[in-house]
Write a protein that holds these residues in place. Structure first.
Motif, short mmCIF file in Angstrom:
data_model
loop_
_atom_site.label_atom_id
_atom_site.label_comp_id
_atom_site.label_asym_id
_atom_site.label_seq_id
_atom_site.Cartn_x
_atom_site.Cartn_y
_atom_site.Cartn_z
N ARG A 1 0.87 -1.17 0.00
CA ARG A 1 0.00 0.00 0.00
C ARG A 1 0.91 1.22 0.00
NH1 ARG A 1 -4.24 2.08 4.23
NH2 ARG A 1 -2.62 1.42 5.67
N LEU B 1 -3.95 -1.76 -7.95
CA LEU B 1 -5.17 -2.55 -7.84
C LEU B 1 -6.36 -1.65 -7.55
CD1 LEU B 1 -3.82 -5.51 -5.64
CD2 LEU B 1 -4.17 -5.49 -8.12
N GLN C 1 -8.95 -2.34 -5.58
CA GLN C 1 -9.54 -2.52 -4.25
C GLN C 1 -9.03 -1.44 -3.29
OE1 GLN C 1 -8.17 -5.12 -5.98
NE2 GLN C 1 -10.12 -6.11 -6.54
N ALA C 2 -9.89 -1.09 -2.34
CA ALA C 2 -9.54 -0.03 -1.39
C ALA C 2 -8.56 -0.51 -0.32
CB ALA C 2 -10.80 0.51 -0.73
N ASP C 3 -8.63 -1.79 0.03
CA ASP C 3 -7.76 -2.31 1.08
C ASP C 3 -7.58 -3.81 0.92
OD1 ASP C 3 -9.92 -3.72 2.71
OD2 ASP C 3 -10.65 -1.66 2.78
N THR D 1 -10.64 -6.20 1.62
CA THR D 1 -11.63 -6.12 0.53
C THR D 1 -11.22 -7.03 -0.61
OG1 THR D 1 -12.28 -3.86 1.09
CG2 THR D 1 -12.70 -4.59 -1.17
N LEU D 2 -9.94 -7.05 -0.91
CA LEU D 2 -9.41 -7.94 -1.95
C LEU D 2 -9.70 -9.40 -1.60
CD1 LEU D 2 -7.49 -8.57 -4.41
CD2 LEU D 2 -5.62 -8.49 -2.75
N TYR E 1 -12.03 -10.68 0.36
CA TYR E 1 -13.46 -11.03 0.34
C TYR E 1 -14.06 -10.96 -1.06
CZ TYR E 1 -13.66 -11.55 5.35
OH TYR E 1 -13.46 -12.01 6.62
N GLN E 2 -13.56 -10.07 -1.90
CA GLN E 2 -14.03 -10.07 -3.28
C GLN E 2 -13.67 -11.38 -3.97
OE1 GLN E 2 -12.73 -6.65 -5.51
NE2 GLN E 2 -14.06 -5.22 -4.40
N PRO F 1 -7.38 -15.18 -4.40
CA PRO F 1 -6.90 -13.80 -4.49
C PRO F 1 -5.92 -13.58 -5.64
CG PRO F 1 -6.99 -14.45 -2.20
CD PRO F 1 -7.27 -15.69 -3.01
#
Length: 291
Positions: free
Chosen positions: A5, A26, A28-30, A33-34, A36-37, A45
């Motif tokens: 990050r 990427l 994704q915000a965090d 989140t990656l 769980y998506q 992942p």
């Protein structure tokens, strides 16, 4: 595959780093989140990340030159103690004023079914790459403790591995074991980073090599190496005790103990620089300042 990050202006970005050191921004915000998506889509992942590997998302700069921050906002950092023989010896030395032939409660903890697990830090007390760790003002014997960290989901699954520094006051803990919280927790006494190695990309977590180097006035004054193969506990065992009758929060980090302890006559000083490297994860660098 690693996740970092970084700051670009005021914006925080997530990026993936491949094993050939290419980095891709990427969407994704965090980090969680990656995770769980990927679960919601029924893919790993890594598969989700690879969908972002497009020329438009590739970062042209060396990822280590970016303004790196903690790879995730860990709501809680916990730590396990006396999980290596070297740590057992160091704790006995502190508790007995150097009488290594005397058995203590640390020997009992090392061999017990229940491991030592203690609360280490919150997100507000945790710093990232190149941020300063601080020295406690009422201690005269302070060291870093290089540790492999486990990144956990709320269900207790290990979703990643990270480098951790569990700053410790050997004199405070040695004076009285009930002083452990003060020997372990104060402002900026914990650091994590620089990347998270995705758990699915690690074949054997007991094969990580760990190296700690401490610089003073540009010279290496301490250099030590260890391996997670020396762990006296299984990682799943440590997680199971942390989760027992406890609520885990997504992104919780569990530090797994240290096998690297500087010489007994060494203490950190303001101006020192700590470098902790774990194979296949990266190098966590922190300068040292007064509190």
């Amino acid at each position: 595959m690693r996740i970092i990050r970084f700051l670009d202006g005021q914006q925080k970005w997530l990026a993936a780093v491949t094993d050939d050191e290419k980095a891709y921004r990427l969407p994704q915000a965090d980090f969680m989140t990656l995770i769980y998506q990927a679960r919601e889509q029924g893919i790993s992942p890594v598969q989700l990340i690879e969908s972002a590997f497009k020329p438009l998302n590739e970062l042209t700069d060396d990822w280590t030159s970016l303004h790196l921050i903690t790879p995730l906002e860990a709501p809680e950092v916990w730590a396990a103690g006396v999980t290596y023989q070297r740590s057992r010896e160091a704790r006995n030395y502190e508790a007995t004023d150097g009488k290594l032939d005397v058995k203590t409660f640390y020997d009992k903890v090392y061999d017990a079914e229940r491991p030592e697990i203690f609360f280490k830090s919150t997100a507000a007390r945790t710093v990232g790459p190149n941020e300063a760790v601080t020295l406690r003002s009422d201690s005269n014997w302070q060291i870093p403790e290089p540790e492999l960290g486990l990144v956990l989901a709320a269900d207790g699954s290990i979703v990643g591995y990270i480098v951790g520094n569990d700053m410790s006051c050997r004199d405070i803990e040695g004076e009285n074991p009930l002083y452990l919280p003060q020997a372990k927790m104060w402002r900026n006494s914990c650091s994590i980073g620089p990347a998270i190695r995705l758990a699915e990309t690690v074949q054997n977590p007991y094969a990580f090599s760990i190296v700690c180097q401490i610089y003073r006035e540009g010279e290496v004054v301490v250099k030590s190496e260890a391996s997670t193969s020396e762990l006296n506990r299984k990682l799943d065992e440590l997680v199971s005790f942390l989760a027992r009758d406890n609520d885990l929060f997504d992104g919780t980090v569990l530090l797994t103990g240290t096998s690297i302890v500087p010489p007994n006559d060494f203490t950190l000083e303001p101006g020192d620089r700590i470098e902790i490297s774990i194979s296949d994860i990266g190098t966590l660098i922190n300068p040292v300042i007064s509190n």
